[in-house]
Design a protein around this motif. Structure first.
Motif, PDB file in Angstrom:
ATOM      1  N   SER A 168      -5.337   1.157  12.737  1.00 39.76           N
ATOM      2  CA  SER A 168      -4.657   0.624  11.552  1.00 39.76           C
ATOM      3  C   SER A 168      -5.528   0.830  10.324  1.00 39.76           C
ATOM      4  CB  SER A 168      -4.420  -0.890  11.695  1.00 39.76           C
ATOM      5  OG  SER A 168      -3.777  -1.181  12.902  1.00 39.76           O
ATOM      6  N   PHE A 169      -4.921   1.313   9.266  1.00 37.59           N
ATOM      7  CA  PHE A 169      -5.621   1.366   7.981  1.00 37.59           C
ATOM      8  C   PHE A 169      -4.600   1.546   6.883  1.00 37.59           C
ATOM      9  CE2 PHE A 169      -5.356   5.675   9.553  1.00 37.59           C
ATOM     10  CZ  PHE A 169      -4.993   6.422   8.439  1.00 37.59           C
ATOM     11  N   THR A 170      -5.018   1.360   5.652  1.00 33.53           N
ATOM     12  CA  THR A 170      -4.094   1.536   4.534  1.00 33.53           C
ATOM     13  C   THR A 170      -4.731   2.443   3.499  1.00 33.53           C
ATOM     14  OG1 THR A 170      -5.012  -0.378   3.409  1.00 33.53           O
ATOM     15  CG2 THR A 170      -3.070  -0.753   4.786  1.00 33.53           C
ATOM     16  N   VAL A 171      -3.863   3.076   2.728  1.00 32.58           N
ATOM     17  CA  VAL A 171      -4.334   3.862   1.597  1.00 32.58           C
ATOM     18  C   VAL A 171      -3.595   3.355   0.370  1.00 32.58           C
ATOM     19  CG1 VAL A 171      -4.562   6.166   0.627  1.00 32.58           C
ATOM     20  CG2 VAL A 171      -4.629   5.870   3.091  1.00 32.58           C
ATOM     21  N   GLU A 172      -4.352   2.900  -0.620  1.00 33.07           N
ATOM     22  CA  GLU A 172      -3.740   2.416  -1.857  1.00 33.07           C
ATOM     23  C   GLU A 172      -3.492   3.615  -2.779  1.00 33.07           C
ATOM     24  OE1 GLU A 172      -3.034  -0.764  -2.226  1.00 33.07           O
ATOM     25  OE2 GLU A 172      -4.102  -1.478  -0.445  1.00 33.07           O
ATOM     26  N   PRO A 173      -2.556   3.457  -3.741  1.00 28.63           N
ATOM     27  CA  PRO A 173      -2.311   4.566  -4.669  1.00 28.63           C
ATOM     28  C   PRO A 173      -3.608   4.970  -5.377  1.00 28.63           C
ATOM     29  CG  PRO A 173      -0.639   2.873  -4.924  1.00 28.63           C
ATOM     30  CD  PRO A 173      -1.644   2.329  -3.970  1.00 28.63           C
ATOM     31  N   GLY A 174      -3.844   6.268  -5.464  1.00 29.50           N
ATOM     32  CA  GLY A 174      -4.990   6.785  -6.200  1.00 29.50           C
ATOM     33  C   GLY A 174      -6.329   6.641  -5.500  1.00 29.50           C
ATOM     34  N   ALA A 179       3.403   1.652  13.659  1.00 30.64           N
ATOM     35  CA  ALA A 179       4.250   2.011  12.538  1.00 30.64           C
ATOM     36  C   ALA A 179       3.441   2.770  11.511  1.00 30.64           C
ATOM     37  CB  ALA A 179       4.831   0.740  11.910  1.00 30.64           C
ATOM     38  N   ILE A 180       4.123   3.697  10.856  1.00 30.30           N
ATOM     39  CA  ILE A 180       3.522   4.391   9.721  1.00 30.30           C
ATOM     40  C   ILE A 180       4.449   4.134   8.552  1.00 30.30           C
ATOM     41  CG2 ILE A 180       2.915   6.623   8.766  1.00 30.30           C
ATOM     42  CD1 ILE A 180       2.533   7.563  11.701  1.00 30.30           C
ATOM     43  N   ARG A 181       3.985   3.404   7.570  1.00 32.77           N
ATOM     44  CA  ARG A 181       4.840   3.073   6.431  1.00 32.77           C
ATOM     45  C   ARG A 181       4.380   3.806   5.195  1.00 32.77           C
ATOM     46  NH1 ARG A 181       7.518  -1.311   8.636  1.00 32.77           N
ATOM     47  NH2 ARG A 181       6.082  -2.467   9.947  1.00 32.77           N
ATOM     48  N   LEU A 182       5.343   4.481   4.556  1.00 35.41           N
ATOM     49  CA  LEU A 182       5.065   5.138   3.284  1.00 35.41           C
ATOM     50  C   LEU A 182       5.848   4.371   2.235  1.00 35.41           C
ATOM     51  CD1 LEU A 182       3.676   7.698   2.082  1.00 35.41           C
ATOM     52  CD2 LEU A 182       5.920   8.757   2.178  1.00 35.41           C
ATOM     53  N   ALA A 230       0.844  -1.190   0.000  1.00 31.34           N
ATOM     54  CA  ALA A 230       0.000   0.000   0.000  1.00 31.34           C
ATOM     55  C   ALA A 230       0.877   1.236   0.000  1.00 31.34           C
ATOM     56  CB  ALA A 230      -0.904  -0.019   1.221  1.00 31.34           C
ATOM     57  N   LEU A 231       0.331   2.347  -0.507  1.00 33.68           N
ATOM     58  CA  LEU A 231       1.065   3.605  -0.496  1.00 33.68           C
ATOM     59  C   LEU A 231       1.343   4.032   0.944  1.00 33.68           C
ATOM     60  CD1 LEU A 231       2.075   6.256  -1.734  1.00 33.68           C
ATOM     61  CD2 LEU A 231      -0.293   7.045  -1.724  1.00 33.68           C
ATOM     62  N   LEU A 232       0.282   4.034   1.735  1.00 36.93           N
ATOM     63  CA  LEU A 232       0.440   4.387   3.149  1.00 36.93           C
ATOM     64  C   LEU A 232      -0.180   3.284   3.961  1.00 36.93           C
ATOM     65  CD1 LEU A 232       1.019   6.689   5.357  1.00 36.93           C
ATOM     66  CD2 LEU A 232      -1.432   7.092   5.193  1.00 36.93           C
ATOM     67  N   SER A 233       0.564   2.787   4.941  1.00 41.40           N
ATOM     68  CA  SER A 233      -0.097   1.868   5.856  1.00 41.40           C
ATOM     69  C   SER A 233       0.214   2.277   7.279  1.00 41.40           C
ATOM     70  CB  SER A 233       0.314   0.428   5.550  1.00 41.40           C
ATOM     71  OG  SER A 233       1.449   0.081   6.276  1.00 41.40           O
ATOM     72  N   VAL A 234      -0.856   2.439   8.044  1.00 38.13           N
ATOM     73  CA  VAL A 234      -0.746   2.796   9.444  1.00 38.13           C
ATOM     74  C   VAL A 234      -1.076   1.537  10.232  1.00 38.13           C
ATOM     75  CG1 VAL A 234      -1.726   4.223  11.277  1.00 38.13           C
ATOM     76  CG2 VAL A 234      -1.379   5.179   9.006  1.00 38.13           C
ATOM     77  N   GLU A 235      -0.138   1.150  11.108  1.00 37.95           N
ATOM     78  CA  GLU A 235      -0.347  -0.109  11.825  1.00 37.95           C
ATOM     79  C   GLU A 235      -0.324   0.105  13.329  1.00 37.95           C
ATOM     80  OE1 GLU A 235       2.810  -2.544  10.292  1.00 37.95           O
ATOM     81  OE2 GLU A 235       2.093  -2.193   8.248  1.00 37.95           O
ATOM     82  N   ALA A 281     -19.364  10.179   2.082  1.00 32.82           N
ATOM     83  CA  ALA A 281     -20.165   9.303   1.239  1.00 32.82           C
ATOM     84  C   ALA A 281     -19.998   9.670  -0.230  1.00 32.82           C
ATOM     85  CB  ALA A 281     -21.632   9.411   1.638  1.00 32.82           C
ATOM     86  N   ASP A 282     -19.932  10.975  -0.505  1.00 36.77           N
ATOM     87  CA  ASP A 282     -19.806  11.420  -1.887  1.00 36.77           C
ATOM     88  C   ASP A 282     -18.435  11.134  -2.478  1.00 36.77           C
ATOM     89  OD1 ASP A 282     -22.294  12.354  -1.962  1.00 36.77           O
ATOM     90  OD2 ASP A 282     -21.789  14.490  -1.939  1.00 36.77           O
ATOM     91  N   ARG A 283     -17.409  11.295  -1.647  1.00 39.74           N
ATOM     92  CA  ARG A 283     -16.073  11.383  -2.228  1.00 39.74           C
ATOM     93  C   ARG A 283     -15.169  10.193  -1.989  1.00 39.74           C
ATOM     94  NH1 ARG A 283     -16.796  16.012  -5.333  1.00 39.74           N
ATOM     95  NH2 ARG A 283     -18.535  17.018  -4.276  1.00 39.74           N
ATOM     96  N   ALA A 284     -15.424   9.399  -0.970  1.00 42.36           N
ATOM     97  CA  ALA A 284     -14.425   8.404  -0.576  1.00 42.36           C
ATOM     98  C   ALA A 284     -14.678   7.048  -1.209  1.00 42.36           C
ATOM     99  CB  ALA A 284     -14.402   8.275   0.936  1.00 42.36           C
ATOM    100  N   ASP A 285     -13.573   6.321  -1.444  1.00 46.31           N
ATOM    101  CA  ASP A 285     -13.691   4.918  -1.850  1.00 46.31           C
ATOM    102  C   ASP A 285     -13.885   4.053  -0.620  1.00 46.31           C
ATOM    103  OD1 ASP A 285     -13.131   5.538  -4.550  1.00 46.31           O
ATOM    104  OD2 ASP A 285     -11.021   5.787  -3.980  1.00 46.31           O
ATOM    105  N   ARG A 286     -13.106   4.390   0.417  1.00 45.10           N
ATOM    106  CA  ARG A 286     -13.251   3.635   1.657  1.00 45.10           C
ATOM    107  C   ARG A 286     -13.395   4.604   2.818  1.00 45.10           C
ATOM    108  NH1 ARG A 286      -9.285   0.351   3.446  1.00 45.10           N
ATOM    109  NH2 ARG A 286      -7.732   1.420   2.184  1.00 45.10           N
ATOM    110  N   ILE A 287     -14.073   4.157   3.874  1.00 42.34           N
ATOM    111  CA  ILE A 287     -14.332   5.022   5.018  1.00 42.34           C
ATOM    112  C   ILE A 287     -13.825   4.336   6.283  1.00 42.34           C
ATOM    113  CG2 ILE A 287     -16.143   6.072   6.436  1.00 42.34           C
ATOM    114  CD1 ILE A 287     -17.798   6.438   3.962  1.00 42.34           C
ATOM    115  N   VAL A 288     -13.126   5.106   7.114  1.00 41.79           N
ATOM    116  CA  VAL A 288     -12.694   4.625   8.425  1.00 41.79           C
ATOM    117  C   VAL A 288     -13.456   5.449   9.456  1.00 41.79           C
ATOM    118  CG1 VAL A 288     -10.746   4.351  10.001  1.00 41.79           C
ATOM    119  CG2 VAL A 288     -10.408   4.090   7.539  1.00 41.79           C
ATOM    120  N   VAL A 289     -14.269   4.793  10.270  1.00 35.75           N
ATOM    121  CA  VAL A 289     -15.054   5.510  11.271  1.00 35.75           C
ATOM    122  C   VAL A 289     -14.349   5.429  12.615  1.00 35.75           C
ATOM    123  CG1 VAL A 289     -17.263   5.686  12.444  1.00 35.75           C
ATOM    124  CG2 VAL A 289     -17.180   4.989  10.055  1.00 35.75           C
ATOM    125  N   LEU A 290     -14.058   6.592  13.179  1.00 33.90           N
ATOM    126  CA  LEU A 290     -13.350   6.648  14.459  1.00 33.90           C
ATOM    127  C   LEU A 290     -14.273   7.182  15.546  1.00 33.90           C
ATOM    128  CD1 LEU A 290     -10.008   8.296  13.373  1.00 33.90           C
ATOM    129  CD2 LEU A 290     -10.216   6.034  14.346  1.00 33.90           C
TER     130      LEU A 290
END
Lengths: 291, 535
Positions: free
Chosen positions: B28-34, B68-71, B3-8, B219-228
């Motif tokens: 923990s979550f990840t963000v894929e490119p784009g 960890a925060i991996r870029l 993943a582009l960014l992964s927070v663990e 809801a309009d803009r995101a591909d994935r949602i992380v609810v905190l």
């Protein structure tokens, strides 16, 4: 010397405070040492003014001619002056003159200045313009010149000198309180207070005044320090208390004649004035930070 | 490919007075490119802290305790600030929350956009200037050469946000962190800015980590949602499936509370408390004189009337004259022309004590509960004050009345001796409502009274207002920029634009058949509609 005697007292004070405080220990520990020291210094000076006989048994006015111009020793902690009077005793007994002088000066400035600022800011319009232009005139006259003129009008003496110092600080108090009141008056809660039926005076008393006073009080503490300095200045110039009053500024002025042979006569009272003023400044800064 | 960014298992704590407390737990979550990933939660949920940790911009007392925060697979969470500088702007960039305070007021726009290019090694000043103009044009600013020479105060909020976006995309980063990029903006501007971010992402394949409290925007803009919530992840998932069938209790609640996403239609008509009008405004005009210049007309010919026991909404963007109108209605301003009647009394004729007596009947609740309560009074004192001003009730009767009302607005007894500082935003707004109601007014004017609150708290306050209206037969004049909220709680609505009334009618009429282009634009800009279309 002064520093030795005062550090002895200083070293004891905080320890005693910690022991007595008990549950307050944690809170005290968070206080900055500089601030504690400042409060201790002010407390000592106030004690000097209230009960000078606890600190020195010498007579501050009546000298012993045979013991004139002695250097600091165990017998005379800060030495003696040309008439054989103990300098430490004179400084201790002089505290009451400097403190009451500063107190009167700050009270005059605080009450008159703050009221003017409060009225100007809350009434507004032509009243505000008139008051604030008057304040500008006050500000435009050099402070020392204004003080000297007022003393010449009122006559010499400790209280008159104090009033003169107070009048020169009116302008600063008025400007500060006006700006604070203007800030508070624009806030939603003051408008809400009018909206829930408050009359002009009730809102002023209940909301505007308490919320704008914090920085005015901090400034009063700061002014306390500079008032001591200004009263000493007037004393030094001979416009304050007449001799043989042991006023701090007068002590320095009298010691000036012996500066080459008896350095302690100018140095010791000078240091006391500086330390007291610094302590007042430090306390003022902490007051200003509270909100 | 990782993943582009992964927070663990990220744990972040803040120190306060020697003790540390954790605000982010095991996230923990990840963000894929784009990809666009939205971090959603109310204030205090740790969403901004998480985003700040990613880019290494935690406040001074904040610390990453674990995780960890991996870029691109590289662990960056232990990097020094200096080392992070090499990736900030180049690989990760930030669009800050408040455009008005995020630009340096004494430097031109061009200099500030050019700065990021210079920091990252561009020395040729001609090339910098050319690139700045190109970037400003890219983010859709008209006349970019002129903008580059202007200072921040000469630009509107939306334009400033575009400048900040230009800075963020200057070096074509792989990841943009957008921290509530549109919360401070009007709805129509919000939509245009979000569209812009969408376009830029599509073109250059940049991933976006979108921090927002608005589930509609997510809801309009995101591909994935992380609810905190409270620093813990409640739910993560594909935007469509999460919104369609939320698994966690909290996500369900958020979804129910978000006015823009709620499926509830218009509210049922109020039983009218009387047949007369509680408020009548006719041809209201308000001029403000500006020193040295001609006067400025803030409100120009606004007319509406509100039946007793119903809610009328004033809608418009900032600068539309809503607040000015309201101040004239409650008698805090003096209209230049026109008539304002409250329960049959023309308030323009009132002066001094008569005006004071009128204020018993019409009360205002302010937008910002943080500034409308005196910081030195207790909750009890704040609510008691209007009674002291108007009545001579004995102390015990007064106390009974205040306590009754505080109970009615849902404030527990333990809070009555506190000062506003020790209360949350929602609790403060309840205090403000109690203060407004303690005199038994006929009309309550709510000036953006729920705009500063989180959706869940907002929903609670709206429910409280609804109950109070039903019980006490109150008339509300409700000012808002949020049409989704207006749709929920009003009976009639007036739409204002630049001080003019462009539309007026019942909520059903206006929402179903908007007559003016401006109203249509406002309605279209309500976030959360794309997901409606899908669902």
């Amino acid at each position: 010397m002064s520093s030795i005697s005062s550090t002895d007292i200083l070293a004891e004070k905080p320890v005693a405070a910690f022991a007595a405080a008990g549950p307050l220990l944690a809170r005290l520990r968070r206080l900055q040492p500089g601030l504690v020291l400042s409060w201790v210094i002010v407390a000592i000076v106030v004690l000097w003014a209230v009960a000078p006989q606890l600190f020195s048994t010498y007579n501050p006015v009546q000298g012993v001619p045979t013991e004139k111009l002695q250097a600091p020793s165990l017998l005379h902690l800060l030495g003696t002056d040309a008439l054989g009077r103990d300098l430490f005793a004179r400084i201790v007994h002089g505290a009451v003159h400097s403190l009451t002088g500063a107190f009167v000066a700050v009270t005059v400035g605080l009450i008159v200045g703050t009221s003017l600022g409060l009225v100007a800011a809350s009434v507004g319009g032509i009243v505000e313009d008139a008051i604030m232009r008057l304040i500008d005139v006050l500000l435009s006259i050099p402070g020392l010149l204004l003080m000297l003129s007022i003393i010449i009008l009122l006559g010499f003496g400790t209280v008159n000198a104090a009033i003169a110092v107070g009048i020169t600080s009116i302008a600063a108090f008025a400007r500060l309180s006006r700006s604070e009141v203007v800030r508070v008056r624009r806030s939603d809660y003051v408008e809400a207070a009018f909206g829930s039926g408050g009359t002009f005076l009730a809102v002023l008393w209940r909301h505007v005044l308490p919320n704008s006073l914090t920085s005015v009080l901090a400034f009063a503490a700061l002014q306390f320090g500079s008032a001591i300095l200004q009263i000493s200045t007037l004393g030094f110039l001979g416009y304050g208390a007449p001799p043989p009053t042991p006023e701090w500024g007068l002590l320095i002025a009298e010691g000036r004649n012996y500066i080459s042979t008896a350095w302690w006569l100018t140095t010791a009272p000078g240091i006391v004035v500086v330390i007291t003023v610094l302590a007042a400044n430090r306390i003022s800064r902490s007051l200003g930070k509270v909100r | 490919m990782a993943a582009l960014l992964s927070v663990e298992n990220l744990v972040v704590s803040y120190s306060e007075n020697d003790n540390r407390h954790r605000v982010v737990h095991d996230v923990s979550f990840t963000v894929e490119p784009g990809e666009v990933v939205a971090l959603v939660g109310e204030s205090g949920s740790g969403k901004t802290t998480t985003a700040q940790a990613v880019i290494g911009l935690l406040a001074e007392n904040g610390r990453i305790e674990q995780g960890a925060i991996r870029l691109n697979g590289e662990e960056i969470s232990r990097w020094s600030g200096k080392r992070l500088d090499t990736i900030r702007g180049r690989q990760i960039s930030l669009i800050p929350q408040d455009p008005t305070s995020s630009l340096n007021p004494v430097k031109t726009i061009g200099a500030q956009v050019g700065e990021i290019l210079r920091i990252h090694g561009e020395r040729d000043s001609k090339a910098v200037d050319a690139r700045v103009i190109e970037l400003l044009a890219r983010v859709g600013l008209s006349d970019p050469e002129l903008r580059a020479r202007q200072y921040p105060h000469e630009l509107s909020g939306g334009m400033k946000q575009r400048v900040l976006i230009a800075i963020a995309i200057a070096l074509k980063p792989q990841l943009i962190i957008a921290d509530e990029p549109t919360s401070a903006l009007d709805v129509t501007v919000q939509r245009r800015i979000l569209d812009l971010i969408d376009d830029l992402r599509r073109e250059s394949g940049t991933a976006v980590l979108l921090v927002t409290h608005d589930l509609g925007v997510a809801a309009d803009r995101a591909d994935r949602i992380v609810v905190l919530q409270h620093g813990r992840i409640q739910e993560t998932g594909d935007a469509r499936s999460l919104l369609g069938a939320p698994q966690s209790e909290y996500a369900r609640q958020l979804l129910a509370d978000a006015p823009s996403l709620s499926k509830a239609g218009f509210r049922a008509a109020r039983p009218q408390a009387g047949n007369d009008n509680a408020i009548v405004v006719e041809g209201l005009v308000q001029d403000f004189s500006i020193e040295g210049r001609s006067s400025f007309r803030a409100v120009d010919g606004v007319s509406f009337s509100v039946r007793r026991g119903t809610t009328h909404a004033l809608v418009g963007e900032s600068g539309s004259g809503k607040t000015t109108t309201v101040r004239d209605v409650v008698g805090l301003g003096r209209p230049t022309a026109g008539r304002v009647e409250i329960g049959g009394t023309d308030i323009a004729t009132l002066k001094g004590d008569d005006l004071r007596q009128l204020r018993r009947r019409i009360q205002l609740v302010y937008q910002n509960p943080f500034s409308s309560l005196d910081p030195r009074q207790t909750v009890f004192g704040i609510v008691e004050e209007p009674l002291l001003n108007y009545t001579r009730l004995p102390a015990f009767e007064r106390a009974a009345k205040v306590l009754g009302l505080l109970g009615r607005v849902g404030l527990p007894e333990s809070l009555h001796r506190r000062r506003p500082r020790a209360l949350s935003g929602g609790q403060r707004q309840r205090v403000a409502i109690a203060r407004a109601l303690v005199l038994d007014p006929e009309v309550l004017v709510l000036d953006e009274a729920v705009s500063a609150l989180d959706v869940t708290v907002q929903a609670q306050i709206l429910k409280l207002l609804d109950e109070l209206q039903r019980e006490l037969g109150l008339t509300y004049l409700f000012v808002s920029h949020d049409l989704a909220v207006v749709r929920q709680i009003s009976d009639t609505v007036s739409v204002l634009q630049n001080g003019r009334q462009v539309e007026s009618g019942t909520v059903e009429q206006v929402f179903a058949h908007p007559q003016s282009a401006y109203t249509r634009e406002l309605i279209d800009a309500i976030p959360g509609q794309r997901s409606h279309a899908v669902a």
